[in-house]
Design an enzyme around this catalytic site. Structure first.
Site, PDB file in Angstrom:
ATOM      1  CG  ASP A  15      -1.980   0.739   0.925  1.00  0.00           C
ATOM      2  OD1 ASP A  15      -2.235   1.357   0.517  1.00  0.00           O
ATOM      3  OD2 ASP A  15      -3.508   0.947   1.635  1.00  0.00           O
ATOM      4  CG  HIS A 210      -5.652   5.413   3.893  1.00  0.00           C
ATOM      5  ND1 HIS A 210      -4.531   4.971   2.693  1.00  0.00           N
ATOM      6  CD2 HIS A 210      -5.789   3.863   3.672  1.00  0.00           C
ATOM      7  CE1 HIS A 210      -4.027   3.804   2.814  1.00  0.00           C
ATOM      8  NE2 HIS A 210      -5.306   3.077   2.954  1.00  0.00           N
ATOM      9  CB  CYS A 241      -5.685   4.938  -2.224  1.00  0.00           C
ATOM     10  SG  CYS A 241      -6.369   3.603  -3.740  1.00  0.00           S
ATOM     11  CG  ASN A 250      -1.922   1.960   5.178  1.00  0.00           C
ATOM     12  OD1 ASN A 250      -0.965   2.229   3.701  1.00  0.00           O
ATOM     13  ND2 ASN A 250      -2.535   1.350   4.661  1.00  0.00           N
TER      14      ASN A 250
HETATM   15  P1  HMG Z   1      -8.946  -4.425 -16.944  1.00  0.00           P
HETATM   16  O1  HMG Z   1      -8.729  -4.304 -17.962  1.00  0.00           O
HETATM   17  O2  HMG Z   1     -10.238  -4.324 -16.578  1.00  0.00           O
HETATM   18  O3  HMG Z   1      -9.141  -6.257 -17.074  1.00  0.00           O
HETATM   19  O4  HMG Z   1      -8.285  -3.632 -15.283  1.00  0.00           O
HETATM   20  P2  HMG Z   1      -9.603  -6.930 -18.288  1.00  0.00           P
HETATM   21  O5  HMG Z   1      -9.486  -8.285 -17.307  1.00  0.00           O
HETATM   22  O6  HMG Z   1     -10.559  -6.470 -19.398  1.00  0.00           O
HETATM   23  O7  HMG Z   1      -7.712  -6.697 -18.687  1.00  0.00           O
HETATM   24  C1  HMG Z   1      -6.922  -5.660 -19.402  1.00  0.00           C
HETATM   25  C2  HMG Z   1      -5.425  -5.979 -19.966  1.00  0.00           C
HETATM   26  O8  HMG Z   1      -4.760  -6.162 -18.549  1.00  0.00           O
HETATM   27  C3  HMG Z   1      -5.094  -7.834 -20.679  1.00  0.00           C
HETATM   28  O9  HMG Z   1      -3.880  -7.004 -21.165  1.00  0.00           O
HETATM   29  C4  HMG Z   1      -5.190  -8.657 -19.136  1.00  0.00           C
HETATM   30  O10 HMG Z   1      -4.595  -9.318 -19.469  1.00  0.00           O
HETATM   31  C5  HMG Z   1      -4.108  -7.771 -18.775  1.00  0.00           C
HETATM   32  P3  HMG Z   1      -3.560  -7.224 -22.333  1.00  0.00           P
HETATM   33  O11 HMG Z   1      -4.411  -8.026 -23.133  1.00  0.00           O
HETATM   34  O12 HMG Z   1      -4.339  -5.101 -22.479  1.00  0.00           O
HETATM   35  O13 HMG Z   1      -2.037  -7.054 -22.696  1.00  0.00           O
HETATM   36  N1  HMG Z   1      -4.482  -7.984 -16.581  1.00  0.00           N
HETATM   37  C6  HMG Z   1      -3.995  -8.656 -16.345  1.00  0.00           C
HETATM   38  N2  HMG Z   1      -2.370  -7.963 -15.793  1.00  0.00           N
HETATM   39  C7  HMG Z   1      -1.464  -8.092 -14.949  1.00  0.00           C
HETATM   40  N3  HMG Z   1      -2.686  -8.709 -13.911  1.00  0.00           N
HETATM   41  C8  HMG Z   1      -3.541  -8.891 -13.092  1.00  0.00           C
HETATM   42  C9  HMG Z   1      -4.672  -8.527 -14.651  1.00  0.00           C
HETATM   43  N4  HMG Z   1      -5.826  -8.797 -15.192  1.00  0.00           N
HETATM   44  C10 HMG Z   1      -5.850  -7.999 -16.134  1.00  0.00           C
HETATM   45  N5  HMG Z   1      -4.192  -9.536 -12.274  1.00  0.00           N
HETATM   46  C11 HMG Z   1      -7.950  -4.949 -13.242  1.00  0.00           C
HETATM   47  C12 HMG Z   1      -8.382  -4.792 -14.228  1.00  0.00           C
HETATM   48  C13 HMG Z   1      -8.267  -4.929 -11.748  1.00  0.00           C
HETATM   49  C14 HMG Z   1      -6.783  -5.856 -13.649  1.00  0.00           C
HETATM   50  C15 HMG Z   1      -6.986  -3.767 -12.778  1.00  0.00           C
HETATM   51  O14 HMG Z   1      -8.222  -2.668 -13.669  1.00  0.00           O
HETATM   52  C16 HMG Z   1      -6.322  -3.328 -11.910  1.00  0.00           C
HETATM   53  O15 HMG Z   1      -5.069  -3.494 -12.278  1.00  0.00           O
HETATM   54  N6  HMG Z   1      -6.078  -2.122 -11.064  1.00  0.00           N
HETATM   55  C17 HMG Z   1      -5.228  -2.036  -9.897  1.00  0.00           C
HETATM   56  C18 HMG Z   1      -6.093  -1.869  -8.748  1.00  0.00           C
HETATM   57  C19 HMG Z   1      -4.531  -1.461  -7.803  1.00  0.00           C
HETATM   58  O16 HMG Z   1      -3.679  -2.205  -7.718  1.00  0.00           O
HETATM   59  N7  HMG Z   1      -5.421  -0.852  -6.824  1.00  0.00           N
HETATM   60  C20 HMG Z   1      -4.192  -0.344  -5.114  1.00  0.00           C
HETATM   61  C21 HMG Z   1      -4.850  -1.445  -4.462  1.00  0.00           C
HETATM   62  S1  HMG Z   1      -5.892  -0.776  -3.791  1.00  0.00           S
HETATM   63  C22 HMG Z   1      -5.901   0.049  -2.516  1.00  0.00           C
HETATM   64  O17 HMG Z   1      -5.175  -0.220  -2.275  1.00  0.00           O
HETATM   65  C23 HMG Z   1      -7.416  -0.430  -1.501  1.00  0.00           C
HETATM   66  C24 HMG Z   1      -6.974  -0.527  -0.164  1.00  0.00           C
HETATM   67  O18 HMG Z   1      -5.561  -0.887   0.325  1.00  0.00           O
HETATM   68  C25 HMG Z   1      -8.096  -0.955   0.229  1.00  0.00           C
HETATM   69  C26 HMG Z   1      -8.232   0.675   1.150  1.00  0.00           C
HETATM   70  O19 HMG Z   1      -6.891   1.269   1.963  1.00  0.00           O
HETATM   71  O20 HMG Z   1      -9.153   0.767   1.036  1.00  0.00           O
HETATM   72  C27 HMG Z   1      -6.327  -2.250  -0.342  1.00  0.00           C
HETATM   73 MG    MG Z   2      -5.230   1.416   1.566  1.00  0.00          MG
END
Ligand code: HMG
Ligand code: MG
Length: 300
Positions: A15, A210, A241, A250
């Site tokens: 994070d 956070h 984030c 955080n």
């Molecule tokens: P998308 O574009 O909707 O996915 O992304 P898709 O299924 O349509 O696929 C599109 C492309 O992404 C394809 O590649 C897939 O292979 C690839 P292309 O054919 O174009 O070359 N792909 C991936 N590549 C690597 N790893 C994967 C993956 N899945 C698909 N797992 C997706 C959907 C979820 C992947 C995207 O939106 C994403 O990566 N988002 C990032 C989310 C993130 O990391 N956010 C920060 C963390 S959450 C947070 O911080 C909150 C938390 O701390 C709690 C809080 O504080 O509240 C947890």
């Molecule tokens: Mg977080």
């Protein structure tokens, strides 16, 4: 009465570093995790298997997890984020034994963060939890925006409870409640927890707060009084984030340990080693540690 002991889930390497503008090398990430283990942390969120187009900071996920697991410390968990089956399979191939799925209580945040609705996200998590069960991998569940959303403002406590209950029913062993934008206060956090605790046993809840408005420690204290005994924190207060503009890191792990030491609640984490780690990673990023506790201890 407060819990006798608290489990701290260190989320700085994920994070924290996911939100740093400068890319941090895999060497530095692995060393950070080694230092956190040495400080006594027993759960260290190591990286995320998300799209490198969305979060380039975690693009070295396979290398980092493989190296960390090659010298895993006994009794330490190294969870990683997996938003879908593709991410889960990559994590499993790198040796993961614990993963986390991450949903939200806000429709707009769900769209911005993982590009789908809340309902669609839950449909994507189900095969992840099923594959994880088959592989003997533990799954943690996150709910974001539990005390407000950067796009929608207020979020109803019942919306948080509904997503939390669904994640529990899918087989998540613990639900981490994310105050993504740090907008909560002890009153709003208590109202949210009251609703969630009607559907999820408190022993299976974690607070992930956070510190944007400086309320995270107060929110942890309020949660402790309601029986929550697991908290997520980030060494040096790293992070934020990428999909919540202006959100700061955080709560700092050293602030949490200072609070719990003062309350006589056990954590197993050594404050001195933790503060040294906060100073070290902050220096790698070219700055002073953000937390008050680190600054105060280092000034002595
Ligand atoms: P998308 O574009 O909707 O996915 O992304 P898709 O299924 O349509 O696929 C599109 C492309 O992404 C394809 O590649 C897939 O292979 C690839 P292309 O054919 O174009 O070359 N792909 C991936 N590549 C690597 N790893 C994967 C993956 N899945 C698909 N797992 C997706 C959907 C979820 C992947 C995207 O939106 C994403 O990566 N988002 C990032 C989310 C993130 O990391 N956010 C920060 C963390 S959450 C947070 O911080 C909150 C938390 O701390 C709690 C809080 O504080 O509240 C947890
Ligand atoms: Mg977080």
């Amino acid at each position: 009465t407060l819990p006798n002991a608290v489990r701290i889930v260190e989320v700085g390497p994920r994070d924290g570093l996911q939100n740093e503008k400068q890319l941090v090398s895999a060497d530095t990430k692995v060393e950070l995790i080694r230092r956190l283990e040495a400080a006594g942390l027993k759960a260290i969120e190591t990286t995320s298997f998300v799209s490198p187009k969305w979060v380039p900071q975690m693009g070295d996920n396979t290398e980092v997890l493989t190296r960390v697991l090659a010298a895993a410390k006994r009794g330490v968990a190294y969870p990683v984020l997996t938003p879908n089956l593709k991410g889960f399979e990559a994590a499993l191939a790198a040796g993961a034994t614990e993963v986390a799925v991450f949903g939200a209580a806000s429709e707009s945040f769900s769209q911005k963060n993982i590009n789908c609705s809340i309902a669609e996200s839950l449909e994507r998590f189900r095969p992840v939890t099923e594959a994880a069960r088959a592989a003997g991998v533990k799954v943690r569940g996150y709910v974001s925006c539990v005390a407000g959303c950067p796009y929608e403002g207020l979020i109803a406590p019942q919306a948080v409870a509904d997503v939390a209950a669904t994640l529990l029913e899918m087989g998540c062993y613990e639900i981490s409640l994310g105050d993504t934008i740090g907008g909560g206060n002890p009153a709003s956090i208590a109202r949210m927890l009251e609703a969630v605790m009607k559907q999820v046993p408190v022993a299976q809840l974690a607070g992930h707060y956070h510190d944007t408005y400086g309320m995270a420690i107060a929110n942890i204290h309020a949660s402790l009084q309601m029986g929550v005994a697991v908290f997520d924190a980030s060494v040096g207060g790293l992070g934020g984030c990428p999909y919540a503009a202006g959100a700061s890191g955080n709560v700092a792990t050293e602030d949490v340990v200072w609070l719990l030491d003062g309350l006589g609640v056990q954590t197993g984490v050594g404050l001195g080693a933790l503060v040294d780690t906060a100073a070290w990673i902050s220096a790698q990023l070219g700055r002073e540690p953000a937390s008050r506790v680190a600054r105060a201890v280092l000034a002595k």
